[in-house]
Scaffold this motif. Structure first.
Motif, PDB file in Angstrom:
ATOM      1  N   THR A 151       0.683  -1.065  -0.119  1.00  0.00           N
ATOM      2  CA  THR A 151       0.084  -0.030   0.054  1.00  0.00           C
ATOM      3  C   THR A 151       0.775   1.184   0.057  1.00  0.00           C
ATOM      4  OG1 THR A 151      -1.630  -1.195   1.128  1.00  0.00           O
ATOM      5  CG2 THR A 151      -1.727   1.366   1.334  1.00  0.00           C
ATOM      6  N   TYR A 152       2.100   1.202   0.593  1.00  0.00           N
ATOM      7  CA  TYR A 152       2.961   2.314   0.840  1.00  0.00           C
ATOM      8  C   TYR A 152       3.734   2.605  -0.389  1.00  0.00           C
ATOM      9  CZ  TYR A 152       1.036   1.584   5.323  1.00  0.00           C
ATOM     10  OH  TYR A 152       0.116   1.386   6.432  1.00  0.00           O
ATOM     11  N   TYR A 195       4.498  11.400   6.976  1.00  0.00           N
ATOM     12  CA  TYR A 195       3.231  10.805   7.191  1.00  0.00           C
ATOM     13  C   TYR A 195       3.265   9.021   6.947  1.00  0.00           C
ATOM     14  CZ  TYR A 195      -1.432   9.265   6.740  1.00  0.00           C
ATOM     15  OH  TYR A 195      -2.756   8.479   6.942  1.00  0.00           O
ATOM     16  N   ILE A 196       4.109   8.842   5.808  1.00  0.00           N
ATOM     17  CA  ILE A 196       4.168   7.455   5.584  1.00  0.00           C
ATOM     18  C   ILE A 196       5.057   6.753   6.590  1.00  0.00           C
ATOM     19  CG2 ILE A 196       5.473   5.755   3.751  1.00  0.00           C
ATOM     20  CD1 ILE A 196       4.648   7.765   1.540  1.00  0.00           C
ATOM     21  N   TRP A 198       5.458   7.570   9.717  1.00  0.00           N
ATOM     22  CA  TRP A 198       4.637   7.599  10.845  1.00  0.00           C
ATOM     23  C   TRP A 198       3.640   6.336  10.780  1.00  0.00           C
ATOM     24  CZ3 TRP A 198       4.183   8.184  15.800  1.00  0.00           C
ATOM     25  CH2 TRP A 198       2.837   8.193  16.278  1.00  0.00           C
ATOM     26  N   GLN A 199       2.938   5.995   9.548  1.00  0.00           N
ATOM     27  CA  GLN A 199       2.213   5.008   9.235  1.00  0.00           C
ATOM     28  C   GLN A 199       2.783   3.715   9.403  1.00  0.00           C
ATOM     29  OE1 GLN A 199      -1.052   4.879   8.875  1.00  0.00           O
ATOM     30  NE2 GLN A 199      -0.982   6.975   9.685  1.00  0.00           N
ATOM     31  N   LEU A 200       4.225   3.605   8.918  1.00  0.00           N
ATOM     32  CA  LEU A 200       5.026   2.371   8.807  1.00  0.00           C
ATOM     33  C   LEU A 200       5.173   1.886  10.282  1.00  0.00           C
ATOM     34  CD1 LEU A 200       6.982   2.739   5.528  1.00  0.00           C
ATOM     35  CD2 LEU A 200       5.370   1.107   5.960  1.00  0.00           C
ATOM     36  N   LEU A 202       3.430   2.679  13.026  1.00  0.00           N
ATOM     37  CA  LEU A 202       2.284   2.082  13.513  1.00  0.00           C
ATOM     38  C   LEU A 202       2.057   0.803  13.058  1.00  0.00           C
ATOM     39  CD1 LEU A 202      -0.116   5.048  13.447  1.00  0.00           C
ATOM     40  CD2 LEU A 202       1.189   4.200  15.390  1.00  0.00           C
ATOM     41  N   LEU A 203       2.229   0.367  11.825  1.00  0.00           N
ATOM     42  CA  LEU A 203       2.083  -0.977  11.320  1.00  0.00           C
ATOM     43  C   LEU A 203       3.001  -1.949  12.212  1.00  0.00           C
ATOM     44  CD1 LEU A 203       0.718  -2.787   9.246  1.00  0.00           C
ATOM     45  CD2 LEU A 203       2.655  -2.241   7.449  1.00  0.00           C
ATOM     46  N   SER A 206       1.924  -2.456  15.674  1.00  0.00           N
ATOM     47  CA  SER A 206       0.582  -3.324  15.645  1.00  0.00           C
ATOM     48  C   SER A 206       1.023  -4.793  15.562  1.00  0.00           C
ATOM     49  CB  SER A 206      -0.393  -2.591  14.868  1.00  0.00           C
ATOM     50  OG  SER A 206      -0.149  -2.794  13.506  1.00  0.00           O
ATOM     51  N   PRO A 224       9.974   1.766   8.762  1.00  0.00           N
ATOM     52  CA  PRO A 224      10.040   3.238   9.109  1.00  0.00           C
ATOM     53  C   PRO A 224      11.398   3.532   9.223  1.00  0.00           C
ATOM     54  CG  PRO A 224       9.420   1.184  10.897  1.00  0.00           C
ATOM     55  CD  PRO A 224       9.318   0.716   9.877  1.00  0.00           C
TER      56      PRO A 224
END
Length: 262
Positions: A151-152, A195-196, A198-200, A202-203, A206, A224
């Motif tokens: 997705t990224y 932003y990417i 940060w999302q990575l 979080l991924l 989790s 990240p």
């Protein structure tokens, strides 16, 4: 996002000779691996003559505005980068287009990497470009084996749209191109990239927490980190860009010289 300009390259013979300990003193030889790399780099301009156009061919290309290896490399990127951007758009619209998308991206980075290694004079900061391309090629290996990361990839590679305008602006420094350059620079490099990252992050967190038992050492941990490294590079290039703009404000006569950098 790969064709920025930092400092000038060192001379072809820089660092290639051994250090002497004074007149009549002992000579300290450079370690062989380092000497080999420096020797290769020093001879790379000569090596490039085997693969890149000679002066005679450049004389034929000059009517097209291609006067040296740097300009030829710019033209190569202006032709190929739209394919990367189109592949990003195609994959964003159709997730089944992963194979052609990643193949297009790898073909571009591998070709451009080889070009800069063989002919470092075609860019102003070859070591930075080589490091960037190697990092990117390792980085986009992970989504091949971990589909959750795919997705990224398209958003991350959309930075090549800014690279396209960066090079176009270097050749055609006109207001519409400059606007596109600055909008994509800020929007992609300074907003989307963090932003990417940060999302990575979080991924990764989790995924590590869901694993049983919890595994904090996970392939996703590299994502990240790699993305943050690219963010740092973007900040460094942004600082270079601002410095050049300040030089123009202080001395308008440097406008043409600054335009050749970022």
């Amino acid at each position: 996002g790969s064709h920025s300009a930092s400092g000038p390259m060192s001379g072809p013979g820089a660092g290639a000779s051994s250090e002497s300990g004074g007149a009549g003193g002992p000579t300290k030889s450079m370690p062989k691996p380092i000497a080999g790399v420096k020797s290769f780099w020093a001879s790379s301009v000569g090596l490039s003559e085997l693969y890149f156009p000679t002066e005679e061919l450049y004389s034929l290309l000059r009517p097209l505005g291609i006067k040296d290896s740097a300009r030829l490399h710019d033209v190569f990127n202006l032709v190929t980068l739209p394919f990367i951007v189109a592949a990003c758009a195609a994959y964003s619209a159709d997730r089944m287009a992963w194979a052609p998308f990643i193949a297009t991206a790898y073909a571009y980075f591998a070709t451009d990497l080889l070009w800069v290694v063989v002919n470092p004079a075609c860019v102003k900061s070859p070591s930075v470009i080589i490091g960037h391309h190697l990092l990117t090629m390792v980085y986009i290996l992970l989504p091949i084996f971990h589909p959750e990361l795919r997705t990224y990839v398209a958003p991350a590679l959309s930075v090549e749209l800014n690279t396209f305008f960066l090079i176009l602006r270097r050749l055609y420094h006109v207001p519409p191109v400059s606007v596109c350059f600055y909008v994509t620079w800020i929007g992609i490099r300074l907003v989307l990239y963090p932003y990417i990252a940060w999302q990575l992050l979080l991924l990764y967190l989790s995924t590590a927490r869901r694993s049983s038992p919890q595994r904090w050492v996970h392939p996703f941990a590299f994502c990240p980190v790699f993305q943050l490294a690219l963010c740092v590079l973007n900040v460094k290039w942004t600082v270079d860009l601002v410095k050049r703009k300040l030089q123009v404000l202080r001395d308008p006569n440097k406008k043409g010289e600054v335009g050749k950098g970022l």
